[in-house]
Design an enzyme around this catalytic site. Sequence first.
Site, PDB file in Angstrom:
ATOM      1  N   HIS A  19       0.843  -1.197   0.000  1.00 57.10           N
ATOM      2  CA  HIS A  19       0.000   0.000   0.000  1.00 57.10           C
ATOM      3  C   HIS A  19       0.873   1.241   0.000  1.00 57.10           C
ATOM      4  O   HIS A  19       2.108   1.150  -0.071  1.00 57.10           O
ATOM      5  CB  HIS A  19      -1.039  -0.037   1.120  1.00 57.10           C
ATOM      6  CG  HIS A  19      -0.497  -0.011   2.514  1.00 57.10           C
ATOM      7  ND1 HIS A  19       0.334   0.966   2.982  1.00 57.10           N
ATOM      8  CD2 HIS A  19      -0.692  -0.863   3.553  1.00 57.10           C
ATOM      9  CE1 HIS A  19       0.627   0.733   4.251  1.00 57.10           C
ATOM     10  NE2 HIS A  19       0.028  -0.386   4.613  1.00 57.10           N
TER      11      HIS A  19
ATOM     12  N   HIS B 228       4.009   1.413   2.311  1.00 60.04           N
ATOM     13  CA  HIS B 228       5.195   0.692   1.826  1.00 60.04           C
ATOM     14  C   HIS B 228       5.805   1.445   0.644  1.00 60.04           C
ATOM     15  O   HIS B 228       7.024   1.542   0.514  1.00 60.04           O
ATOM     16  CB  HIS B 228       4.822  -0.720   1.350  1.00 60.04           C
ATOM     17  CG  HIS B 228       4.049  -1.514   2.361  1.00 60.04           C
ATOM     18  ND1 HIS B 228       2.767  -1.948   2.131  1.00 60.04           N
ATOM     19  CD2 HIS B 228       4.366  -1.928   3.604  1.00 60.04           C
ATOM     20  CE1 HIS B 228       2.333  -2.611   3.188  1.00 60.04           C
ATOM     21  NE2 HIS B 228       3.281  -2.605   4.100  1.00 60.04           N
TER      22      HIS B 228
ATOM     23  N   CYS C 232       2.510  -9.701  21.474  1.00 60.00           N
ATOM     24  CA  CYS C 232       1.546  -9.172  20.490  1.00 60.00           C
ATOM     25  C   CYS C 232       1.809  -9.868  19.166  1.00 60.00           C
ATOM     26  O   CYS C 232       2.902  -9.761  18.614  1.00 60.00           O
ATOM     27  CB  CYS C 232       1.689  -7.665  20.329  1.00 60.00           C
ATOM     28  SG  CYS C 232       0.676  -7.055  18.956  1.00 60.00           S
TER      29      CYS C 232
ATOM     30  N   CYS D  49       2.680  -7.469  16.207  1.00 60.47           N
ATOM     31  CA  CYS D  49       4.064  -6.978  16.170  1.00 60.47           C
ATOM     32  C   CYS D  49       5.053  -8.128  16.086  1.00 60.47           C
ATOM     33  O   CYS D  49       6.237  -7.919  15.839  1.00 60.47           O
ATOM     34  CB  CYS D  49       4.412  -6.186  17.431  1.00 60.47           C
ATOM     35  SG  CYS D  49       3.457  -4.705  17.676  1.00 60.47           S
TER      36      CYS D  49
ATOM     37  N   CYS E 147      -1.930  -3.056  22.717  1.00 57.61           N
ATOM     38  CA  CYS E 147      -0.795  -2.703  21.872  1.00 57.61           C
ATOM     39  C   CYS E 147      -1.201  -1.439  21.106  1.00 57.61           C
ATOM     40  O   CYS E 147      -2.263  -1.420  20.473  1.00 57.61           O
ATOM     41  CB  CYS E 147      -0.500  -3.832  20.882  1.00 57.61           C
ATOM     42  SG  CYS E 147       0.480  -3.272  19.482  1.00 57.61           S
TER      43      CYS E 147
ATOM     44  N   HIS F 298      -1.807  -2.185  17.327  1.00 58.71           N
ATOM     45  CA  HIS F 298      -2.818  -3.139  16.869  1.00 58.71           C
ATOM     46  C   HIS F 298      -4.115  -3.067  17.652  1.00 58.71           C
ATOM     47  O   HIS F 298      -5.051  -3.828  17.381  1.00 58.71           O
ATOM     48  CB  HIS F 298      -2.229  -4.557  16.847  1.00 58.71           C
ATOM     49  CG  HIS F 298      -1.111  -4.662  15.857  1.00 58.71           C
ATOM     50  ND1 HIS F 298       0.208  -4.458  16.202  1.00 58.71           N
ATOM     51  CD2 HIS F 298      -1.135  -4.860  14.523  1.00 58.71           C
ATOM     52  CE1 HIS F 298       0.953  -4.556  15.114  1.00 58.71           C
ATOM     53  NE2 HIS F 298       0.170  -4.797  14.086  1.00 58.71           N
TER      54      HIS F 298
ATOM     55  N   LYS G 175      -3.878   5.724  10.951  1.00 61.40           N
ATOM     56  CA  LYS G 175      -2.785   5.112  10.191  1.00 61.40           C
ATOM     57  C   LYS G 175      -3.361   4.199   9.114  1.00 61.40           C
ATOM     58  O   LYS G 175      -4.330   3.484   9.355  1.00 61.40           O
ATOM     59  CB  LYS G 175      -1.892   4.302  11.133  1.00 61.40           C
ATOM     60  CG  LYS G 175      -0.681   3.716  10.424  1.00 61.40           C
ATOM     61  CD  LYS G 175       0.090   2.740  11.287  1.00 61.40           C
ATOM     62  CE  LYS G 175       1.118   2.008  10.438  1.00 61.40           C
ATOM     63  NZ  LYS G 175       1.628   0.799  11.073  1.00 61.40           N
TER      64      LYS G 175
ATOM     65  N   LYS H 245      -4.025  -2.447   6.645  1.00 62.34           N
ATOM     66  CA  LYS H 245      -4.971  -3.415   6.089  1.00 62.34           C
ATOM     67  C   LYS H 245      -6.047  -3.750   7.124  1.00 62.34           C
ATOM     68  O   LYS H 245      -7.228  -3.846   6.799  1.00 62.34           O
ATOM     69  CB  LYS H 245      -4.214  -4.669   5.688  1.00 62.34           C
ATOM     70  CG  LYS H 245      -5.079  -5.672   4.979  1.00 62.34           C
ATOM     71  CD  LYS H 245      -4.334  -6.975   4.821  1.00 62.34           C
ATOM     72  CE  LYS H 245      -5.296  -8.120   4.675  1.00 62.34           C
ATOM     73  NZ  LYS H 245      -4.658  -9.403   4.995  1.00 62.34           N
TER      74      LYS H 245
HETATM   75  N1  MSP Z   1       8.704  -7.213   8.205  1.00 61.67           N
HETATM   76  C1  MSP Z   1       8.868  -6.084   9.056  1.00 61.67           C
HETATM   77  C2  MSP Z   1      10.143  -5.363   8.735  1.00 61.67           C
HETATM   78  C3  MSP Z   1      11.380  -6.160   8.855  1.00 61.67           C
HETATM   79  S1  MSP Z   1      12.782  -5.262   8.371  1.00 61.67           S
HETATM   80  C4  MSP Z   1      14.056  -6.192   8.815  1.00 61.67           C
HETATM   81  C5  MSP Z   1       7.683  -5.149   8.882  1.00 61.67           C
HETATM   82  N2  MSP Z   1       7.004  -5.241   7.734  1.00 61.67           N
HETATM   83  S2  MSP Z   1       5.738  -4.330   7.334  1.00 61.67           S
HETATM   84  O1  MSP Z   1       5.205  -4.904   6.126  1.00 61.67           O
HETATM   85  O2  MSP Z   1       4.843  -4.196   8.415  1.00 61.67           O
HETATM   86  O3  MSP Z   1       6.329  -2.964   6.946  1.00 61.67           O
HETATM   87  C6  MSP Z   1       6.486  -1.923   7.865  1.00 61.67           C
HETATM   88  C7  MSP Z   1       7.033  -0.739   7.118  1.00 61.67           C
HETATM   89  O4  MSP Z   1       6.158  -0.398   6.015  1.00 61.67           O
HETATM   90  C8  MSP Z   1       7.117   0.539   7.924  1.00 61.67           C
HETATM   91  O5  MSP Z   1       8.255   0.604   8.739  1.00 61.67           O
HETATM   92  C9  MSP Z   1       7.141   1.542   6.791  1.00 61.67           C
HETATM   93  O6  MSP Z   1       8.367   1.524   6.152  1.00 61.67           O
HETATM   94  C10 MSP Z   1       6.092   0.985   5.855  1.00 61.67           C
HETATM   95  N3  MSP Z   1       4.758   1.416   6.238  1.00 61.67           N
HETATM   96  C11 MSP Z   1       3.683   0.605   6.473  1.00 61.67           C
HETATM   97  N4  MSP Z   1       2.606   1.388   6.756  1.00 61.67           N
HETATM   98  C12 MSP Z   1       2.946   2.674   6.715  1.00 61.67           C
HETATM   99  C13 MSP Z   1       2.244   3.889   6.846  1.00 61.67           C
HETATM  100  N5  MSP Z   1       0.956   3.951   7.092  1.00 61.67           N
HETATM  101  N6  MSP Z   1       2.940   5.034   6.694  1.00 61.67           N
HETATM  102  C14 MSP Z   1       4.267   5.038   6.410  1.00 61.67           C
HETATM  103  N7  MSP Z   1       4.960   3.904   6.262  1.00 61.67           N
HETATM  104  C15 MSP Z   1       4.350   2.716   6.457  1.00 61.67           C
HETATM  105  O7  MSP Z   1       7.460  -4.352   9.760  1.00 61.67           O
END
Ligand code: MSP
Length: 652
Positions: free
Chosen positions: A17, A20, A125, A128, A142, A145, A294, A297
Site C-alpha cells: 500500500h 510501503h 503481540c 508486532c 498494543c 494493533h 494510520k 490493512k
Molecule cells: N517485516 C517487518 C520489517 C522487517 S525489516 C528487517 C515489517 N514489515 S511491514 O510490512 O509491516 O512494513 C512496515 C514498514 O512499512 C514501515 O516501517 C514503513 O516503512 C512501511 N509502512 C507501512 N505502513 C505505513 C504507513 N501507514 N505510513 C508510512 N509507512 C508505512 O514491519
Amino acid sequence: MTTYITTPIYYVNAQPHLGHAYTTIVADVYSRFCRLCGDDVRFQTGTDEHGDKIAEAAIKEQVSPKEYVDRISALYRESWPQLHIIPDNFIRTTDAVHIETVQRVLQQVYDQGDIYFGEYTGLYCKGCERFLTEKELVNGNCPDHQRPPEAITEQNYFFRMSKYQQQLIDHIHANPEFITPERYKNEVLSFLSEPLEDLCISRPTSRLTWGIALPFDQNFVTYVWFDALINYLTGIGYPAGESFQKYWAAAEHVIAKDILKPHAIYWPTMLLAMGLPLFQRLHVHGYWNVGEIKMSKSIGNVVRPADLVAEYGVDTVRYFLLREMSFGLDASFSSGAIVTRKNSDLANDLGNLFSRSMAMLEKYTDSQVPVPGATEESDMILQETARQMLSQYHENMGRFQFHRALQSVWDLISHANKYIVVSEPWVLAKEPAQQQRLHTVLYNLVETLRLLTLVLRPVMPETAQKMAAGLGLDGDDPRISNFSQGAQWGLSSAGTRLQAIEPLFPRMDKPEKSGGAMAVTGTAAQKNSPKKEKKKGGGVDVGVIEFEQFQQIDLRVAEVVHAERIEKSDRLLKLTVKAPDTRTIVAGIAEYYTPGELLGRLVLIVANLKPVELMGVQSQGMVLAAKTEVEGKKRLVLATVSGLVTAGSKVA
Ligand code: MSP
C-alpha cells in the site's frame, strides 16, 4: 563514495500500500540522488516471509505457506517498477542463502555464549510478532494493533542483548546521526535509560513451524525479527562476498517509526555480538494517515499505489509523497491534496515555466539556445537564487529532508516565473535594439530549466527525461546527470537545438475524490483555486500547519433552526442555523438527510469562510461532515458534539 540503502523487508501478509510505497520511493530517490552525486550505490528491498502472521494468512487462504509467500512476494516485486523504483536487489527471507546466513550467525553467537536457554513469561503481540513491555501498552492494548497482548510462558532461547546496552548507548552519543531525525534518537535513548531485557529469539516448533530452524536445537525456529534483520547482510553476500566488503560500511536503513525498536536496539546489539561495524544511519519517518488514522490493512483504509499511478501519473505520486510529508512527522493523505499539488506545483509552476520558456524560444530564436549578452541585476539575482537552491537541495537531500529540498527547488521555479514577468521578453522582442537583452533572458531561462532537470531527476525521473529531451540534451549528458559537474551556472551551449515536447503536467480539473476523513459541504473553499488556498497560508508547508493557521479558522457549534431543499438541486439543502447569530448555509447533504431530520440538530460549522453563492443562495459558512461508507455506499455523516452545548460555542 559508496552508499548502501535499504528499506524494511515487508511482511507478505498484506499487499503493498501507499505506506510501503512511500518508504521504497524514499530509498529509490535517495539512491538516485547518490548516483547523481557520483556514488557507487546499492539499493535493496524485499519481503519478510516467516512467522506467525504469515503462517496464519496462508491457512486463511487454504494454501501452503510457500505457495502463499511466493504469490504475495511477487506482488511487491512487481509493484515497484510501476512506481519507477529500481532496486539493485530484492531479497526474500525464504531464499536458501538467507536461511544459511541466519543459521551461521545463530551458531556463531551461540558458540560465543551470547545465546542461552531459559524460561520467559511475557506479553506477546501477534501483530508486532514480539513481546511488549508494560510501558509500551496504552490502556492495556498494543498501541499499533489496538488489542491486548497475550500472556505467554515458554522455554526459549535468549540473546544477551543487555550485555551490549552500554556499548550501544555510547555509540549513539558518539555518532549524532546514527538515528535521525533527532526525536527518534531521543526516544531510543530514553528507552535505553532503563535496563534492557534479553531478547527471546526462538519459538517452539509445537507452536510455529514456519521459520528457520535453530542450528543447535531442531525443536525451535528462529524468532522472525532475528531472522529478518539479517537480510541486510545476506543481501550483500555476508560474510565472504565482495559486495559485503564494499557496501556494509556505508549502510543506511530507512524505516517508519513502527519498527524503531527492532532497528535501533535489536539490530545494533546483534551486530555488536557478531563483531561487525554498525550501520551508518537509521532514517525514521512517520505514518501516512488517512484522516487521523494510520493506513493499514486491518483498519481497511489502504490506498493502493497502482491506483494512484493510474489516476495521477507516476511522477505526480512520487513528487507528492516526498513534498507533502515532512520526513519524521506523520502526514495525511487525501486525493484533494494530491490534485492540489499536481495543479499548483506541477502544472502551474513547473509546467508553465517550462512551456512558456520553450514557446518563447521557439518564437524568438527558432528553438535554438541563444548567445547571452551582458548580465544585469535581475539576472544576477536569478543566478544567486539558483546557486542557493543547488546548495540547499544538496544539503537537504543528503539529510533526508526531501520536502525542504523540493521547497528550495520550487523557490527557484517561482522566482524564474517572476523573472519572465519582469523581463518582459515579448516587449524586448519588438525592439531590434533589445535583441541581445532578449537573448540573455532566454539563455537564463534555458539554464534554469537545465538545472531543474538535474535536480528533479532523482524525484521525477520521467519528467526529467522529457525536460532533457526538450532542452536537446542526451539523458546521460553530465550537465544533467552528474551533480558535481552540472550544478553550476552557465553550462548550456549556445546553438543547441531545442525540441517541442508535450505539456509536462496537464491540469486535472477533476473534483476532489474521497480519501479525506472530513468532508466539507456547500462552501466557498471548493470554489477557490488550490493555488490560492495554499498561498494564503503564506506558502507554508502544507501537510502540517502552524497552530496560528489553525486558530484562524472559526469553528462553532450551530443549531439547525430551518432546513429546506433547493429547487433543481438533488444535492443541496438550504439550512438556517444559529451560531449564535442566524445565518444561511448551503450544504451538499440532500442525498443523506431530509430537511425534517435536521431540525434542532447541533452541527459544526466553519463560521468565518468567505460567503459564496450556490444555486442563487448565499452560503455563509460550511457544515462539517465525515465522509464514510455504509453498507458499501458512500455517505456523509454530519459532525456534531456530545453533551450539553449551546449554539455558538467555539470549537477549538
Ligand atoms: N517485516 C517487518 C520489517 C522487517 S525489516 C528487517 C515489517 N514489515 S511491514 O510490512 O509491516 O512494513 C512496515 C514498514 O512499512 C514501515 O516501517 C514503513 O516503512 C512501511 N509502512 C507501512 N505502513 C505505513 C504507513 N501507514 N505510513 C508510512 N509507512 C508505512 O514491519
